[in-house]
Design a protein around this motif. Sequence first.
Motif, PDB file in Angstrom:
ATOM      1  N   LEU A 203      35.269   7.086  79.566  1.00 39.25           N
ATOM      2  CA  LEU A 203      34.084   6.447  79.575  1.00 39.25           C
ATOM      3  C   LEU A 203      33.551   5.700  80.634  1.00 39.25           C
ATOM      4  O   LEU A 203      32.494   4.781  80.832  1.00 39.25           O
ATOM      5  CB  LEU A 203      34.253   5.336  78.351  1.00 39.25           C
ATOM      6  N   LYS A 204      34.631   4.867  81.644  1.00 40.29           N
ATOM      7  CA  LYS A 204      34.558   4.116  82.386  1.00 40.29           C
ATOM      8  C   LYS A 204      33.924   4.523  83.832  1.00 40.29           C
ATOM      9  O   LYS A 204      32.786   4.288  84.102  1.00 40.29           O
ATOM     10  CB  LYS A 204      35.807   3.549  82.442  1.00 40.29           C
ATOM     11  N   GLY A 205      34.240   6.201  83.769  1.00 36.95           N
ATOM     12  CA  GLY A 205      33.149   6.531  84.536  1.00 36.95           C
ATOM     13  C   GLY A 205      31.574   7.539  84.617  1.00 36.95           C
ATOM     14  O   GLY A 205      31.777   8.019  85.301  1.00 36.95           O
ATOM     15  N   SER A 206      31.350   6.814  83.050  1.00 36.65           N
ATOM     16  CA  SER A 206      29.668   7.325  82.860  1.00 36.65           C
ATOM     17  C   SER A 206      28.606   6.302  83.737  1.00 36.65           C
ATOM     18  O   SER A 206      29.167   5.061  84.567  1.00 36.65           O
ATOM     19  CB  SER A 206      29.696   6.908  81.259  1.00 36.65           C
ATOM     20  N   SER A 207      27.690   6.498  83.477  1.00 33.39           N
ATOM     21  CA  SER A 207      26.375   6.281  83.877  1.00 33.39           C
ATOM     22  C   SER A 207      26.611   4.560  83.676  1.00 33.39           C
ATOM     23  O   SER A 207      25.800   4.001  84.593  1.00 33.39           O
ATOM     24  CB  SER A 207      25.383   7.502  83.624  1.00 33.39           C
ATOM     25  N   LEU A 228      36.540  -5.103  77.380  1.00 29.12           N
ATOM     26  CA  LEU A 228      35.346  -4.049  77.005  1.00 29.12           C
ATOM     27  C   LEU A 228      35.188  -3.750  78.383  1.00 29.12           C
ATOM     28  O   LEU A 228      34.265  -2.300  78.273  1.00 29.12           O
ATOM     29  CB  LEU A 228      33.923  -4.924  76.682  1.00 29.12           C
ATOM     30  N   GLU A 229      34.950  -4.641  79.361  1.00 30.43           N
ATOM     31  CA  GLU A 229      34.687  -4.469  80.875  1.00 30.43           C
ATOM     32  C   GLU A 229      35.119  -3.504  80.970  1.00 30.43           C
ATOM     33  O   GLU A 229      34.442  -2.176  82.247  1.00 30.43           O
ATOM     34  CB  GLU A 229      33.945  -5.445  81.579  1.00 30.43           C
ATOM     35  N   GLU A 230      36.351  -2.986  81.221  1.00 30.20           N
ATOM     36  CA  GLU A 230      37.930  -2.494  81.484  1.00 30.20           C
ATOM     37  C   GLU A 230      37.561  -0.781  81.001  1.00 30.20           C
ATOM     38  O   GLU A 230      37.541   0.232  81.991  1.00 30.20           O
ATOM     39  CB  GLU A 230      39.092  -3.270  80.932  1.00 30.20           C
ATOM     40  N   THR A 231      37.483  -1.120  79.393  1.00 30.03           N
ATOM     41  CA  THR A 231      37.337   0.386  78.823  1.00 30.03           C
ATOM     42  C   THR A 231      35.666   0.284  79.313  1.00 30.03           C
ATOM     43  O   THR A 231      35.896   1.891  79.751  1.00 30.03           O
ATOM     44  CB  THR A 231      37.477   0.154  77.408  1.00 30.03           C
ATOM     45  N   TRP A 232      34.486  -0.134  79.747  1.00 29.39           N
ATOM     46  CA  TRP A 232      33.282   0.927  79.720  1.00 29.39           C
ATOM     47  C   TRP A 232      32.881   1.200  81.321  1.00 29.39           C
ATOM     48  O   TRP A 232      32.075   1.640  81.909  1.00 29.39           O
ATOM     49  CB  TRP A 232      32.494   0.018  79.207  1.00 29.39           C
TER      50      TRP A 232
END
Length: 436
Positions: A203-207, A228-232
Motif C-alpha cells: 500500500l505504501k508503494g502504491s500510486s 494513516l500517513e505512514e501506512t499509505w
Amino acid sequence: MFEPDVETLPWRDQIRLDDALYRKQVAYLMARSRFYQGKLRDAGFETAESVGGLNAIAGLPLTEKSEIRASCSEAEPMGTHVAAPMDRIARIYSTSGTTGTPSYIPLTAQDLDNWVTTSARSYSASGIERGEAIISTYNAGPFAAGAALGAFDRLGMCHIPVGTGNTERLMTAIRLLKPSAAVMTPSYAAYLGEWAADRGFDLKGSSVRRLLVAGEPGGGEAKLRARLEETWGARVTEAMGIGDIGVSLWGECEEQCGMHLGARGFVHAELIDPETEAPVALADGAKGELVLTHLRHQAAPMLRFRTRDHVEIWTSVCRCGRTAPRVRCIGRTDDLLIVRGVNVFPSAIRDVVNEFAPAVSGVILIKPVAAGPRQEPPLPVSVELARDSEGTPELAETIRNRIRDVLVVSTRIELVPWGTLQRSEYKSKLVQHQAG
C-alpha cells in the motif's frame, strides 16, 4: 484554489456580503416555509424585517433535527419546512432516521449546483488538481454523500467511483489504474492498511499520494493521521459535511491545520455552548457545537440548525492564503459521555490509545454500563492489541493512567486479542450503547 477570488476575500467583507444574503433568505423563509413561519412567529418575529441581520441571529430559536422529523407526515413526507414546489425539485436524497423511516432532503437544481461548488472548494484545498485520477468509496445512491462526487467532475479530474464494500475491486483499481488520490472514511483507510498487510499488498508503494478522509471524526486526530500517513505513504487531509445543510462544507488544505469553510457565501457558521445554547464567540481555539444557517438555499433551507458536531475553530488567516474560519471536529455532542461530571468524546479516548502503537492496533470499543450519556467511573474500554502483541497488566495500567492524565477520566482497560473488535468499510463504531 478552486475560486481564489472567493477563498481569499477578507472575512469582514464576506460577512458583509453574507448579511445581505441572510436577510433575503429569511424573507424567503417567511414567505414560503410554513415550518419557519410558525417557528419565528412563536418566537415573536412577525416579519422578516423584525428578524434583523446576522448581528442579531443569536436571538433566533435553534432548529433541531427532531423538529424537522416531527413536521413530516404521509401527506408531507419531506416536512413542512420545504419552501419550493415539487416541479422545482431536481433531486431527493435520504438519510436513515432513528426509527428506520428515512428523512428526505430535497434539492433544486441551483441547490445541487451550490453543493457541488462547495465540495469542489473543499476538496481542491487538499491539493488535488485537474487531470489527476481520484478513486472514491462513497456510494452515489440515495445518500447525500453521493452529491460530493460531482466535485471531481467540476475540478476536471478523472474520477474512478468504486463505492462502499468493494475492497477487492478498490485495491485492484488502485493497482491497475494508479490513481494519485483516494477518498474514504478514516475507519476504512485504517482497515485497508490491515487488509493490505494480510495480503502482501504494498500500500505504501502504491500510486496514492493524497488520502482525503471524511464521513466521521478521526482524520484530524494527530496519532491516527500519522498512522494513516505512514501506512499509505500519503498525505492525509479531511473534509466534513452535514446532510441537511450540504456535503463537504469544510475541507482541509495542505497545511493540515483545520478544515476551511468551503461553503462561505452559502452557509453561515456559529458556535454555541451545547448545554446552555449560549453563543460562543468565534476566535482561535474556541470550542462548541457547530450551528449552521443556509444563505441561498431554495428547497428546504435551514435556520440555525444544530449539527451536534462539537468542534474547535480558528479564525486567523491560514498560511495557504484562505481566509475562511477553520474547524476540527472533536466529536458528536450526541456521542458525548459524561463520567462523574467530566465530558469525554469517544474519539478523544481513541486518540490517547493510539499513542501506544505499535503495541495496540488503535481499534477500541467503549462499553458504557448505563444507558444515556451519564456514566459512573470507571468507564469500561476494550483496547485491541496489535498483531502478535501480548498484552500485560502493566500495559493496561499505563494506558489507563495516560487516559486519566490527559482526559481526567477513570477507565477500566480490557486488552483484547488482535481481530477481536469489528472493523468497518465505512464508519467505525466506538461506543456500544446500552438500551434506554
